[in-house]
Every structure is written in structure tokens, then in C-alpha cells.
Design a protein around this motif. Sequence first.
Motif, PDB file in Angstrom:
ATOM      1  N   LEU B  11      45.996 -21.407  18.271  1.00  0.00           N
ATOM      2  CA  LEU B  11      45.933 -21.725  17.340  1.00  0.00           C
ATOM      3  C   LEU B  11      44.983 -21.452  16.736  1.00  0.00           C
ATOM      4  CD1 LEU B  11      47.339 -25.488  16.985  1.00  0.00           C
ATOM      5  CD2 LEU B  11      48.189 -23.372  15.462  1.00  0.00           C
ATOM      6  N   ASN B  12      43.585 -20.444  16.761  1.00  0.00           N
ATOM      7  CA  ASN B  12      42.430 -20.198  16.439  1.00  0.00           C
ATOM      8  C   ASN B  12      42.950 -19.126  16.423  1.00  0.00           C
ATOM      9  OD1 ASN B  12      40.002 -21.440  16.494  1.00  0.00           O
ATOM     10  ND2 ASN B  12      39.071 -19.849  17.332  1.00  0.00           N
ATOM     11  N   GLU B  13      44.112 -18.591  16.683  1.00  0.00           N
ATOM     12  CA  GLU B  13      43.820 -17.017  16.290  1.00  0.00           C
ATOM     13  C   GLU B  13      44.616 -16.808  14.784  1.00  0.00           C
ATOM     14  OE1 GLU B  13      42.565 -14.549  17.627  1.00  0.00           O
ATOM     15  OE2 GLU B  13      41.719 -16.277  19.270  1.00  0.00           O
ATOM     16  N   ILE B  14      44.800 -17.942  14.525  1.00  0.00           N
ATOM     17  CA  ILE B  14      46.363 -17.942  12.552  1.00  0.00           C
ATOM     18  C   ILE B  14      45.043 -17.599  11.630  1.00  0.00           C
ATOM     19  CG2 ILE B  14      47.728 -20.007  13.559  1.00  0.00           C
ATOM     20  CD1 ILE B  14      45.789 -21.952  12.152  1.00  0.00           C
ATOM     21  N   ASP B  15      46.390 -17.065  11.269  1.00  0.00           N
ATOM     22  CA  ASP B  15      45.422 -16.440  10.360  1.00  0.00           C
ATOM     23  C   ASP B  15      44.746 -17.210   8.999  1.00  0.00           C
ATOM     24  OD1 ASP B  15      45.472 -14.879   7.219  1.00  0.00           O
ATOM     25  OD2 ASP B  15      47.012 -13.604   8.235  1.00  0.00           O
ATOM     26  N   ASP B  16      43.326 -16.398   8.229  1.00  0.00           N
ATOM     27  CA  ASP B  16      42.238 -16.883   7.539  1.00  0.00           C
ATOM     28  C   ASP B  16      43.221 -18.249   6.387  1.00  0.00           C
ATOM     29  OD1 ASP B  16      40.705 -16.530   8.944  1.00  0.00           O
ATOM     30  OD2 ASP B  16      39.843 -14.927   8.070  1.00  0.00           O
ATOM     31  N   ARG B  17      44.421 -17.136   6.024  1.00  0.00           N
ATOM     32  CA  ARG B  17      44.326 -17.943   4.561  1.00  0.00           C
ATOM     33  C   ARG B  17      45.538 -19.780   5.487  1.00  0.00           C
ATOM     34  NH1 ARG B  17      49.116 -13.756   5.493  1.00  0.00           N
ATOM     35  NH2 ARG B  17      51.084 -14.559   5.667  1.00  0.00           N
ATOM     36  N   TYR B  18      46.021 -19.508   5.861  1.00  0.00           N
ATOM     37  CA  TYR B  18      46.366 -21.204   6.414  1.00  0.00           C
ATOM     38  C   TYR B  18      45.331 -22.117   6.335  1.00  0.00           C
ATOM     39  CZ  TYR B  18      50.563 -19.074   7.600  1.00  0.00           C
ATOM     40  OH  TYR B  18      51.666 -17.199   7.564  1.00  0.00           O
ATOM     41  N   LEU B  19      44.103 -21.824   7.223  1.00  0.00           N
ATOM     42  CA  LEU B  19      42.979 -22.676   6.904  1.00  0.00           C
ATOM     43  C   LEU B  19      42.316 -22.366   5.738  1.00  0.00           C
ATOM     44  CD1 LEU B  19      40.896 -21.106   9.439  1.00  0.00           C
ATOM     45  CD2 LEU B  19      42.716 -22.732  10.009  1.00  0.00           C
ATOM     46  N   LEU B  20      42.178 -21.957   4.725  1.00  0.00           N
ATOM     47  CA  LEU B  20      42.719 -22.070   3.518  1.00  0.00           C
ATOM     48  C   LEU B  20      42.882 -22.684   2.483  1.00  0.00           C
ATOM     49  CD1 LEU B  20      40.173 -18.179   2.788  1.00  0.00           C
ATOM     50  CD2 LEU B  20      38.940 -20.498   3.271  1.00  0.00           C
ATOM     51  N   GLU B  21      44.478 -22.697   2.526  1.00  0.00           N
ATOM     52  CA  GLU B  21      45.385 -23.145   2.647  1.00  0.00           C
ATOM     53  C   GLU B  21      45.373 -24.831   2.461  1.00  0.00           C
ATOM     54  OE1 GLU B  21      49.520 -22.695   3.032  1.00  0.00           O
ATOM     55  OE2 GLU B  21      49.243 -23.516   4.318  1.00  0.00           O
ATOM     56  N   VAL B  22      44.825 -25.618   3.604  1.00  0.00           N
ATOM     57  CA  VAL B  22      44.228 -26.797   3.821  1.00  0.00           C
ATOM     58  C   VAL B  22      42.126 -26.910   2.795  1.00  0.00           C
ATOM     59  CG1 VAL B  22      43.559 -28.291   5.549  1.00  0.00           C
ATOM     60  CG2 VAL B  22      44.886 -27.022   6.103  1.00  0.00           C
ATOM     61  N   ASP B  23      41.935 -26.380   2.836  1.00  0.00           N
ATOM     62  CA  ASP B  23      40.610 -26.161   1.914  1.00  0.00           C
ATOM     63  C   ASP B  23      40.995 -26.914   0.950  1.00  0.00           C
ATOM     64  OD1 ASP B  23      39.026 -26.254   4.010  1.00  0.00           O
ATOM     65  OD2 ASP B  23      38.784 -23.821   3.970  1.00  0.00           O
ATOM     66  N   LYS B  24      41.943 -25.608   0.258  1.00  0.00           N
ATOM     67  CA  LYS B  24      42.233 -25.818  -1.100  1.00  0.00           C
ATOM     68  C   LYS B  24      42.964 -27.389  -1.558  1.00  0.00           C
ATOM     69  CE  LYS B  24      42.555 -20.719  -2.352  1.00  0.00           C
ATOM     70  NZ  LYS B  24      43.657 -19.732  -2.689  1.00  0.00           N
ATOM     71  N   ARG B  25      43.096 -28.263  -0.381  1.00  0.00           N
ATOM     72  CA  ARG B  25      44.521 -28.913  -0.491  1.00  0.00           C
ATOM     73  C   ARG B  25      43.549 -30.605  -0.670  1.00  0.00           C
ATOM     74  NH1 ARG B  25      49.546 -31.190  -2.691  1.00  0.00           N
ATOM     75  NH2 ARG B  25      49.244 -33.196  -1.661  1.00  0.00           N
ATOM     76  N   ILE B  26      42.542 -30.190   0.632  1.00  0.00           N
ATOM     77  CA  ILE B  26      41.452 -31.329   0.067  1.00  0.00           C
ATOM     78  C   ILE B  26      40.663 -31.308  -1.204  1.00  0.00           C
ATOM     79  CG2 ILE B  26      39.208 -31.829   1.044  1.00  0.00           C
ATOM     80  CD1 ILE B  26      40.278 -30.649   4.507  1.00  0.00           C
ATOM     81  N   SER B  27      40.327 -30.055  -1.965  1.00  0.00           N
ATOM     82  CA  SER B  27      39.575 -29.380  -3.050  1.00  0.00           C
ATOM     83  C   SER B  27      40.436 -30.548  -4.100  1.00  0.00           C
ATOM     84  CB  SER B  27      39.427 -28.546  -3.036  1.00  0.00           C
ATOM     85  OG  SER B  27      38.108 -27.766  -2.291  1.00  0.00           O
ATOM     86  N   ALA B  28      41.677 -29.867  -4.360  1.00  0.00           N
ATOM     87  CA  ALA B  28      42.510 -30.389  -5.186  1.00  0.00           C
ATOM     88  C   ALA B  28      42.558 -31.876  -5.337  1.00  0.00           C
ATOM     89  CB  ALA B  28      44.116 -30.128  -5.288  1.00  0.00           C
ATOM     90  N   VAL B  29      42.605 -32.354  -3.915  1.00  0.00           N
ATOM     91  CA  VAL B  29      43.660 -34.247  -3.955  1.00  0.00           C
ATOM     92  C   VAL B  29      42.342 -34.669  -4.077  1.00  0.00           C
ATOM     93  CG1 VAL B  29      43.142 -35.936  -2.104  1.00  0.00           C
ATOM     94  CG2 VAL B  29      44.584 -33.843  -2.124  1.00  0.00           C
ATOM     95  N   LYS B  30      40.419 -34.405  -4.244  1.00  0.00           N
ATOM     96  CA  LYS B  30      39.923 -34.891  -4.269  1.00  0.00           C
ATOM     97  C   LYS B  30      39.644 -34.506  -6.256  1.00  0.00           C
ATOM     98  CE  LYS B  30      35.766 -34.256  -1.070  1.00  0.00           C
ATOM     99  NZ  LYS B  30      35.241 -33.450  -0.515  1.00  0.00           N
ATOM    100  N   THR B  31      39.681 -33.561  -7.258  1.00  0.00           N
ATOM    101  CA  THR B  31      39.457 -32.981  -8.382  1.00  0.00           C
ATOM    102  C   THR B  31      40.889 -33.948  -8.523  1.00  0.00           C
ATOM    103  OG1 THR B  31      39.153 -31.195  -8.104  1.00  0.00           O
ATOM    104  CG2 THR B  31      40.025 -31.173  -9.780  1.00  0.00           C
TER     105      THR B  31
END
Lengths: 185, 324
Positions: B11-31
Motif C-alpha cells: 500500500l505504501n506504493e499507491i499513487d500520491d493522489r489517493y493520499l491527498l484525497e484523504v487529506d482534502k476530505r479531512i480539511s473539508a470536514v473541518k471547514t
Amino acid sequence: MTDEKIIELYFDRDEQALTLTKLKYESYLYTIAYNILVDKPDSEECVNDTYMGAWNSIPPHRPNVLKTYLSKLTRNISLKKLRYNTAQKRNNSQIELAIDELKDLECTTENVESVFDEKELIEFIGKFISELETSKRRIFIARYWYFYSVRDIARKLGYTESKVKTTLKRTRDKLFEELKKEGLL
Amino acid sequence: MTNAEKLLNALNEIDDRYLLEVDKRISAVKTRRRATWSSIAAVFVIFIGSFAFMISNMSWGNAGYSIYGEFGGGYFYYEIPYKGIYRYTVGGESELIVKVKRAQYYEFTANDIGLYYAPDNYSIYTIPHDSDEASLFFEDKELNFFNMYKYDSEDLLLSLNYSNDKIYHEKEVIVDGKTGEEKRVAFEEKSYYKSDVIEKLEEQGYSYKQALEKAYTIISSTGERTFEYYEKPPEQGNDEYRLRIDYNDNLTYFNKETGQKGVLLHEEYLSSKDMFGDGKNVYISSHDFTDRGKEIHTIECYEIIFDESGTPTYLKLIDENIIE
């Protein structure tokens, strides 16, 4: 401070790169390490090793996204540290719970020879992740990449705990099915 | 290395965009949370906000709202969305302690001193266990939003967020549960997540390096930075036993000292329910819908039965539904 400018500092061999990396990402990287290790000194050590890893690998490597590059380094270092630690004792961290949830992947008596080929597995998991629905993918990655607990995932991603648990169960079932279909399990 | 470990490594080799997808969601929930709290200010905004919130929940496929529960002073406190926070005593009845007004829910927690709840995005009120009277416990109008957690039997951990569109500022403090006084800062992060400051300095004629140094001084001088680390609030269960529901519909216990573990309850669909336990009692909450779409919440109360050696053996049903 943009990541591009921090990366430039690494390329200039300017030690401010490390200071700024620490300033911007320390708590994020610490959370990743702590979710795996559940130990303050070990997590601090892994985060410090991440800075060292970044300093030694940039250049020649130029990360597209500094944050994810660092987080992958931290996760790798922490997993190695965990393997070293667990040779001595169990610490009941989120990763152990995660491994427990994935225990169906282990060989059964009928297929004792079934062990994953690393390269095939990386290709498989990349495809599997890309084909998941977005919300399922987020939950799956939050659990098995970041090792957040179910409760943390529910709070951070804005879902109910029931939804998180059910989604994880279904996604794991799908994963096992796909692995069998591909002949990997 | 086991197959599960190999999978986690892969799983460590997965595309960066999927990790950023989680980060964006966390920020959106905070907002979104911030937006939800802010909407309390005006009825019109509440209407729009609630509507938007409902729509967003529908689009994510949420199946209703979970009940949240906390233990404190021998009581079990739980909150039903859009209704309020209830206090329950084993063998007794549930009592509505705080009625939720103009919101889906109030953030709350409880410890040995009392109940703490937040009716807005900048203040906390407390009600001691032996009283029904609320008093102001903590207030900071500079706050953007916050979360609170039980830190130990008497103290609270407050996660305070002062971020705005220029700066990300999050601080976690341990406060005295009786007085509300800050005992220590457990974690603080303050950083400019936009490069506005450096860009403005460059516009003023500073070289990039000069701007960087000056900006760094500004960041450092805006407050005392600490790098002590986040300390996790206690887990479910008590000091000795950790309780959890696994994915095979079992409610299990785990003795942290001896490694002993076992199953206390097995029930169909248990893994889709929420569980709260304090080492003596276990509460299992679930929700369903009537034919007309009305949501029904249920909380079962169980007592953990121990054998002579002190090992948990099974759960005895005390109350089929503590919600009146």
C-alpha cells in the motif's frame, strides 16, 4: 512556504530545508508514526529518521508532492521499527488491529504455498484502489495506510462509525474476492 | 513477513493522489464543521446550513446519525441528535440534562467532576454530576472551532483551532476539570499554509532568502512554539480491559497486561453498531428506520459478569433500551 521552495532548499543543501520541513510537517508525520508504533520516543526517532532520509534522497530525487513523499518515508521507517519491536513484544497498536482484520489473507491448509509476490501485489493493490468508489477508497486508505482507528476515521472524514465499520468490512471482503480471482490467494 | 504485512507494505506504493484525497476530505470536514458552528448566528443561515448538511450527508450515503456516549461519575451520558444530552444510571432511567437548541448536536464529554458541553464554537459549560445547573467553564471568542476530550478522571484535553485563511493554528491544552485553568500545552502547531507572507515580502523588494528569513522570524515570534506531542485520550474499557467489536460481529475483551482475550457477545450485525464500555457496563447503540423513514435509536445496557478469578465471562442484559 511552498513545498517547491522547500525542495529548492534541499537541492541547495541549505539546512533550513530541514527546519522548515519540521515546522510544517512534524505533527503530521508524528501522527503517522504514532498510529503505527504507539510509543512516543520510537515515533520521535522515526520522524527524525524521516528528515535524515529526505536529506539523503533529495537530491537526486525531486518529489512531486513533498508531503506524501515524507509521509511514505515515515510509514516505511515506522513499519520497519515495528517489525523490530514486535520481535520482542506486542504493543496492541492500530497496525496490529489492522493486521488482525486482514488475517483471512494468510495461507489456509489447502493452499499453504500461497504467498504474495511483491511486484504482483503492488500492481494489484494499485488497480484495486483506483477502482474503488471515492468514499470507500478514503476510508480504506485512512485505515490501512494511515492506521487511524475507526473512531478517528469517523470524526476526521465526517462519517458515522457504523458506516466506517461496514464499509471496511465490505471493502475487505471485496479485496479477498479479487485476490482469489487473480490467483494471488 | 505475513501476507497481511506484505499487503500493508504494498500500500505504501499507491499513487500520491489517493493520499491527498484523504487529506482534502479531512480539511473539508473541518471547514464544514466550522461552517456548521458559524451558522448558529442566524436562523436563515441555520436553515440553509442544515439543508446543505442534509444534502451532503445524503450524497455520502450516511445511514442516519450515530449516538455518542461518555462515562463520568458513575453515569453514562449520551446524546441523541437534534434532541439533547441524557444522563443514565444503571438500573434507573434516562434524564434529559441538556436540550440541544438550533443545532444537530453539542460537542460534549464527561469525567469524574461533571458533564461538559459546547453550545457554540467558543465556549464550554459544565454541569456537576450532583446538580442540574450549568455554569460557564471555558470561553475564548478568538477561537475558530474546537474539540474536547476526557484526558483523565478530572482533566480535559481541548483541541483549539484558531486558523483563518492566512494561518493554520492548532493548539491542544490540558485544562483543570474543576477550574478550567490551563495546566499545560500538550501540542501546538502554527504555520502559514499559504505563501502570502513571503510573496508580500518579495513584492516589497526582499530577495527570496531575505523574505524567507524575515517570514521565519514572523512565524517564530507570533507565539511560543512547543513541540511536545499529542497524547491520546484513553481508550474504551478500563485500565485493565480493552473492549472492542471486531468485524466478525463479536464483542471482545483484551487484557492489556496478560494478553488474555475472549468473546463476551456475538450477535448478527453487531459490527455495524457502536459500543461504549467502562469496564463494568457496556452500552450498545444502534439505529433503524420506520416505514415512514423516521429514525429510531436504541441503546442496550449490559453488565459485564466476571468469574471468581476476575475474568470477564459474559454480558447480562440490564435494559433493552435506556432511551425512553
